[in-house]
Design an enzyme around this catalytic site. Structure first.
Site, PDB file in Angstrom:
ATOM      1  N   SER A 538      48.861  35.767  48.092  1.00 15.35           N
ATOM      2  CA  SER A 538      47.958  34.670  48.436  1.00 15.35           C
ATOM      3  C   SER A 538      48.759  33.565  49.144  1.00 15.35           C
ATOM      4  O   SER A 538      49.325  33.806  50.198  1.00 15.35           O
ATOM      5  CB  SER A 538      47.255  34.159  47.171  1.00 15.35           C
ATOM      6  OG  SER A 538      46.151  33.360  47.494  1.00 15.35           O
ATOM      7  N   ASP A 623      37.655  40.195  49.634  1.00 13.75           N
ATOM      8  CA  ASP A 623      38.349  38.980  49.202  1.00 13.75           C
ATOM      9  C   ASP A 623      37.643  37.743  49.758  1.00 13.75           C
ATOM     10  O   ASP A 623      37.439  37.613  50.964  1.00 13.75           O
ATOM     11  CB  ASP A 623      39.797  39.018  49.703  1.00 13.75           C
ATOM     12  CG  ASP A 623      40.693  38.010  49.003  1.00 13.75           C
ATOM     13  OD1 ASP A 623      40.185  36.973  48.566  1.00 13.75           O
ATOM     14  OD2 ASP A 623      41.893  38.272  48.911  1.00 13.75           O
ATOM     15  N   HIS A 658      40.056  39.421  45.866  1.00 13.36           N
ATOM     16  CA  HIS A 658      41.339  38.729  45.796  1.00 13.36           C
ATOM     17  C   HIS A 658      42.203  39.207  44.629  1.00 13.36           C
ATOM     18  O   HIS A 658      43.422  39.266  44.731  1.00 13.36           O
ATOM     19  CB  HIS A 658      41.084  37.222  45.665  1.00 13.36           C
ATOM     20  CG  HIS A 658      42.276  36.383  45.978  1.00 13.36           C
ATOM     21  ND1 HIS A 658      42.820  36.292  47.235  1.00 13.36           N
ATOM     22  CD2 HIS A 658      43.038  35.577  45.193  1.00 13.36           C
ATOM     23  CE1 HIS A 658      43.851  35.456  47.218  1.00 13.36           C
ATOM     24  NE2 HIS A 658      44.011  35.027  45.986  1.00 13.36           N
TER      25      HIS A 658
END
Length: 686
Positions: A538, A623, A658
């Site tokens: 991320s 995501d 995610h």
């Protein structure tokens, strides 16, 4: 395993992106459309290429998966906690991917009542995640939420715990966060914008009514804020929290009167952060008021909540970050962070004999957990270190007696913590600041530069990376790897200023800190560039993107998960989830100074015709936090311009978001891919 002509080549469709009179050319902007069959085809080609090039590791991946799985106690359960007449338990059954939530009335010897069996609820779905789970005050109903896509878009339903029937109430396409009022029939929940997924609305729902009849209680107009609905530990108050990176505001309502209006606790003031805890006739407030950057504790009457009435309880300290509090009838417990380590401070309300819990490890994690009752002398806390499995401990704050309620089991009979060494060292950054690094490795290590080392970091949002234990990490340690966490600026590991010095126009400190930690580990001969690996996900994937652009020669391989690498284009698109709320973290690129600074490090915009390390890049099609097209575009551009023949893989989970795959064992399969990538590069075959 050199790259060759079988690697996918994304077609080039130049798109001009204009800002401040300047033009950027994005050749792969077209990948920003998951409904386009050509996009899906390209992602499938990349997946097929990854599978083809790693076919020789498939058996090894399976073996790694089985090895990691074998250390996990499959029929495991949580330490029960007592709440409102029941003991609540989360447990797993052998061979099952998902948890079972249950309770027992008044005694642990009572008959078990299954609340939710997530294995049945998942029902062979590619993805399943249970969100909120909240029991009504009368213990008869349970509201729950679930996501079956991985995009963090939830459905809320209600179960009658006496009949096990699911009520007709169905609240769809919401955040999944919800609480009960005290009347057992009113639910408050947060809703989100359909496009940006910003949590911006609080609704009130009456049991038996339709979602279209729900009452809008609050709408957050400021696009940099998100809203959440909470209930106090005392069960007396409901609270709407509006929060941005720098500012918070609460509205409160007596939970006994859900049809009355919420009232402002303290109106928002830019830069004023606070959180509230109710006890007795007071609210306790954790806040940065009056430039208390490391936070202080204040209190005020329930009838006079504006900041002019707040009185100091624990003053601000420049060298100690006050992270959280737990309130008990006779004790106040502070969770602090000093010199990068957690501390738990016990303070009797009568002022007699405060003390800290003793922790002796060089680097560890400790935190209060599951303390749902005011009227007890027992503090429940968790403890672990990089060599010590996680424990849940009940500590009597009066007698100081300690009872270990549960210690994480490491199955297989091979684990002995005495075979491993944990160490904290300090690297010096280019500006002279000292950066802590937490490490773990097998005993008998030789500092000869030949050790493979995996260096991990995050470094954003003030999120501290604590030194935790991992059974899966043993798979690397037992094959000679060192695992290191670099506590770089941008996190809050060394206090609030540590965060401030790694954001906005100081963001590059995050990247140079990581590189300087790598240089230190090489200089001290823990490893060498031929054996050093980097990993981040991320915002940590952004870190990886900058690192491989600026110091590729330091690393043999890099793992970048759901990587935020297309910084400028994403931050200029306010229709993308999270964007507007991120301006205080990264800067607003509609302002020239921030635009130019972000552009100077944005990984996608700074890909160069140079040699890059071997790279494994993973993402999820659904995501909602880092859109799949950021890693996809990045890999496409790297393929087109890099000058080496090192491997470059893009692995897209077509069913997940995610957080990756759902289910505890599916997640291990993803980890086995990453570990096999590293071990293959080290020519470790078993």
């Amino acid at each position: 395993m050199p790259e060759n002509s079988t690697a996918p080549v994304a077609k080039v469709i130049p798109k001009k992106l204009k800002k401040f009179g300047e033009v950027r050319i994005d050749n792969y902007f077209w990948l920003n459309d998951r409904e386009n069959p050509e996009v899906i085809d390209y992602l499938n080609q990349e997946n097929a290429y990854y599978q083809e090039k790693t076919a020789h590791t498939k058996d090894f991946q399976k073996a790694l998966f089985e090895e990691m799985k074998s250390r996990i106690k499959e029929d495991d359960q949580s330490v029960p906690y007592f709440f409102n007449g029941y003991y609540y338990i989360t447990r797993y059954e052998k061979g099952q991917n998902y948890p079972i939530y249950s309770r027992k009335k008044e005694s642990l010897s009572a008959k078990e009542e299954i609340l939710f069996n997530c294995n049945e609820m998942a029902n062979d779905k590619p993805y399943f995640q249970l969100g909120a789970l909240s029991i009504s005050p009368d213990n008869k109903l349970a509201l729950f939420s679930y996501d079956i896509v991985g995009r963090r878009i939830y459905t809320i339903q209600v179960k009658n715990l006496e009949t096990n029937e699911i009520l007709d109430d169905k609240i769809e396409n919401v955040t999944g966060s919800a609480v009960w009022a005290n009347d057992n029939k009113t639910i408050f929940y947060s809703d989100q914008d359909d496009v940006t997924l910003r949590s911006d609305k609080i609704f009130k729902h009456k049991l038996g009514s339709k979602q279209t009849d729900d009452v809008l209680v609050y709408f957050e107009k400021d696009e940099t804020f998100n809203v959440e609905i909470l209930k106090s530990k005392s069960r007396k108050y409901l609270a709407i929290e509006s929060g941005s990176t720098l500012t918070t505001e609460y509205q409160i309502l007596d939970a006994d009167t859900p049809d009355e209006e919420f009232k402002i606790f303290q109106k928002r003031v830019r830069g004023l952060e606070y959180s509230i805890n109710h006890y007795g006739d007071s609210f306790y407030i954790l806040t940065n008021k009056d430039k208390a950057e490391n936070f202080k504790l204040m209190k005020t009457s329930v009838n006079k909540t504006s900041k002019t009435n707040w009185e100091e309880v624990i003053p601000h300290r420049g060298d100690v970050l006050l992270e959280d509090i737990e309130i008990f009838k006779d004790f106040l417990v502070l969770e602090e962070r000093e010199n990068g380590l957690n501390k738990i401070r016990i303070m009797p309300w009568n002022g007699e004999g405060e003390y800290y819990l003793p922790f002796e490890s060089e680097t560890y994690t400790a935190y209060a957990t599951g303390n749902v009752d005011f009227d007890t002398d027992v503090l429940r806390y968790g403890y672990q270190s990089m060599t010590t499995p996680s424990s849940i401990i009940d500590f009597n704050m009066k007698t100081k007696a300690k009872e270990i309620k549960k210690e994480q089991e490491v199955l297989g009979g091979k684990f002995d913590k005495n075979n491993y060494v944990e160490e904290r060292v300090w690297a010096t950054a280019e500006d002279g600041v000292r950066i802590p690094i937490s490490m773990v490795y097998r005993k008998g290590l030789k500092k000869d530069g030949a050790n493979p080392l995996l260096q991990y970091a995050y470094g954003s949002y003030g999120h501290s990376m604590d030194a935790t234990f991992s059974t899966t990490r043993l798979t690397l340690l037992d094959r000679g790897f060192i695992f290191a966490i670099a506590h770089i600026r941008g996190g809050e590991d060394l206090g609030r200023q540590w965060y401030e010095d790694g954001k906005l126009l100081k963001k590059k400190n995050t990247f140079t800190d990581f590189i300087d930690c790598s240089k230190f580990l090489i200089a001290e001969k823990y490893t060498s560039p031929q054996h050093l690996y980097a990993e981040g996900g991320s915002a940590g994937g952004l870190l990886m993107g900058v690192v491989v652009n600026t110091a590729p020669e330091l690393y043999n391989g890099v793992i970048a998960q759901v990587a935020f690498v297309d910084v400028i284009t994403t931050m200029l698109d306010d229709s993308i989830p999270l964007t507007t709320g991120e301006y205080d973290e990264w800067g607003n690129p509609n302002v020239r100074e921030y635009h130019d600074y972000m552009l100077s490090y944005s990984p996608y915009d700074n890909v160069l015709p140079q040699k890059y390390p071997n790279m494994y890049v993973s993402t999820g099609l659904h995501d909602s936090q880092v859109q799949y097209w950021e890693p996809a575009k990045w890999v496409a551009k790297l393929r087109a311009v890099k000058t080496d023949d090192n491997v470059l893989y893009l692995d897209t989970n077509m069913d997940a978001g995610h957080g990756g795959a759902s289910g505890r064992f599916e997640a291990l399969k993803e980890l086995a891919k990453e570990y096999s990538f590293l071990l293959d590069l080290e020519k470790i075959k078993d």
